[in-house]
Design a protein around this motif. Structure first.
Motif, PDB file in Angstrom:
ATOM      1  N   THR A 231       0.834  -1.210   0.000  1.00 43.19           N
ATOM      2  CA  THR A 231       0.000   0.000   0.000  1.00 43.19           C
ATOM      3  C   THR A 231       0.860   1.248   0.000  1.00 43.19           C
ATOM      4  OG1 THR A 231      -1.746  -1.159   1.208  1.00 43.19           O
ATOM      5  CG2 THR A 231      -1.808   1.249   1.232  1.00 43.19           C
ATOM      6  N   THR A 232       1.921   1.253   0.789  1.00 43.12           N
ATOM      7  CA  THR A 232       2.837   2.397   0.836  1.00 43.12           C
ATOM      8  C   THR A 232       3.480   2.621  -0.524  1.00 43.12           C
ATOM      9  OG1 THR A 232       3.309   1.956   3.165  1.00 43.12           O
ATOM     10  CG2 THR A 232       4.874   3.337   1.980  1.00 43.12           C
ATOM     11  N   THR A 235       0.943   4.223  -2.895  1.00 49.63           N
ATOM     12  CA  THR A 235       0.741   5.634  -2.537  1.00 49.63           C
ATOM     13  C   THR A 235       1.883   6.491  -3.049  1.00 49.63           C
ATOM     14  OG1 THR A 235      -0.482   4.983  -0.544  1.00 49.63           O
ATOM     15  CG2 THR A 235       0.382   7.230  -0.625  1.00 49.63           C
ATOM     16  N   ARG A 238       1.625   6.896  -6.843  1.00 54.54           N
ATOM     17  CA  ARG A 238       0.547   7.832  -7.209  1.00 54.54           C
ATOM     18  C   ARG A 238       0.964   9.280  -6.985  1.00 54.54           C
ATOM     19  NH1 ARG A 238      -2.827   3.692  -4.689  1.00 54.54           N
ATOM     20  NH2 ARG A 238      -4.029   2.633  -6.324  1.00 54.54           N
TER      21      ARG A 238
END
Length: 470
Positions: A231-232, A235, A238
């Motif tokens: 997830t990191t 992020t 993005r």
């Protein structure tokens, strides 16, 4: 008698004149408030970071990302639009110094009762107006607009340099996330191997059930860390995609190592920072624009002298307009001076004076904030060098201890909790080394930005940077 009174009022208004405060006549701080050198101290070098930043990053991708950001970033485009708006304001303000020429055309149709008739009337005129700028009132307004444009120009340069730095920093974040993700994946593989060995020993009666549970718990913990790191990573990708003006789909692939800058950085002296940092230049231009605004507000007390010349004609038919026999002209000189405004002019002048004082304090605050940022970054740079070397040694020792602990466990010399403790220390040291290496590289980029040293994008593929793997 009334003419004499008006003349006295006009001369009285012109006798008072605005003087710039002494503090504003100095563009830079004096020697008492500006230190001769940075408190942290640093060596100077001819190898400026601006001459080799992208070469030292040793990756063509970052050059491409920076160029895409400069072309597509929406915030930078907004800043560029603000610059264009200020440019048009300069043109509009400068036009007041030139004569204005206006043309008018009026048509009418009327009916008279006695005798009963209908008539047409066409009026046309051309008027030339010019205000004599006797008190430099219009010049002050034009100067204010030009200074505001220069301030916006400096802010645009600051925004461009900040965007380049942010792209590089976001790129570092993605690399860090990738490295940690790779580390976590490796840890899972190690945990699976350990679990397999321990379960095999348990089945042979060599290990206890507690060791099996501890090994399984370690595997599940590593899998949890991996999911969080994924997830990191998304992020971070993005955030980088948004900076380069693309949809944040987390599809951008980055395959690079965290750089280690080898060249020294010439940090200069504090007084040089005031002259070369774009944001401080913008703050100074904003200050001088407020000064020009105060001068303009003060000169509203002075009379205005406007010359106007016009020529026109009236005719019953449109085709007869401006015939040689019907032309009429006039030349007028118009002198106007404010007599009673209910305190409006004085209030505007006082407001402009307070805005000037506010801008002066902001300029000084911006300078000291810039000094503070540089000093803090220099301190962090020195600390990161020590931390990196210490963490690197700690990682090597922790990895060796982890390997030795597992070997001793298999020999029955230590318990499995000792192995878990050694593994935890090794994991912390490895992840810390990746993070500190990224922080060290990021600190270098931030220092360059804070020093106002321009980043140079280059299409030169020759690189001189660090090519060692992490």
């Amino acid at each position: 008698m009334s003419t004499l009174a008006i003349t006295c009022i006009v001369l009285s208004a012109c006798s008072s004149h605005y003087q710039m405060p002494t503090a504003l006549k100095q563009q830079t701080l004096n020697s008492d408030t500006t230190p001769e050198s940075w408190s942290i101290g640093a060596q100077k070098s001819k190898n400026l970071i601006s001459e080799g930043t992208f070469q030292e990053l040793n990756d063509d991708q970052i050059r491409q990302l920076v160029n895409r950001a400069l072309s597509n970033n929406l915030q930078l485009q907004q800043q560029n639009d603000s610059l264009k708006i200020k440019e048009q304001a300069v043109i509009a303000s400068g036009s007041n110094l030139w004569p204005s020429l206006e043309a008018g055309l009026t048509t009418g149709r009327s009916k008279s009762v006695n005798p009963s008739s209908i008539s047409n009337k066409f009026d046309a005129d051309i008027t030339l107006r010019y205000e004599l700028d006797l008190w430099q009132k219009l010049a002050a307004s034009d100067k204010k607009a030009n200074l505001e444009y220069l301030a916006e120009q400096a802010l645009f340069e600051e925004a461009k340099q900040a965007l380049i730095a942010n792209v590089v920093l976001a790129w570092f974040d993605v690399i860090e996330a990738n490295k940690l993700l790779s580390l976590y994946s490796q840890r899972i593989e190690n945990a699976k191997q350990n679990l397999s060995i321990i379960e095999s020993g348990y089945q042979q009666g060599l290990n206890g059930a507690l060791d099996v549970y501890l090994a399984r718990n370690e595997l599940h913990s590593e899998e949890s860390r991996l999911a969080l790191q994924q997830t990191t990573q998304s992020t971070a990708i993005r955030a980088l995609e948004r900076l380069i003006g693309e949809y944040p789909a987390a599809l951008l692939e980055v395959n690079a190592n965290i750089p280690t800058f080898k060249s020294s950085l010439d940090i200069g002296i504090p007084s040089e920072l005031i002259k070369k940092k774009p944001s401080l230049k913008a703050s100074w231009y904003q200050l001088m624009a407020k000064d020009a605004g105060l001068a303009f507000a003060h000169k509203q007390r002075f009379p205005s002298f406007v010359l106007s010349a016009s020529t026109g004609d009236s005719a019953a038919r449109f085709s007869e307009l401006f015939s040689a026999s019907g032309l009429a002209w006039n030349l007028v000189g118009n002198l106007t001076a404010p007599l009673f405004e209910g305190g409006r002019i004085k209030a505007n002048e006082r407001s402009a004076e307070f805005q000037l004082q506010q801008a002066e304090k902001k300029y000084l605050d911006d300078i000291y904030s810039a000094f503070e940022n540089v000093e803090n970054t220099l301190s962090a740079q020195r600390s990161l060098v020590v931390r990196y070397e210490s963490t690197k040694q700690a990682m090597e020792n922790a990895v060796a201890a982890e390997k030795l602990a597992f070997e001793q466990y298999q020999s029955g010399l230590v318990t499995y909790t000792t192995v878990l403790d050694a593994q935890s220390r090794a994991f912390d040291a490895q992840s810390s080394l990746i993070q500190i290496k990224k922080q060290r590289a990021a600190n270098r980029i931030q220092l360059q930005l804070q020093l106002g040293t321009a980043f140079i994008e280059t299409n030169n593929n020759t690189s001189t940077g660090d090519t060692n793997n992490d």
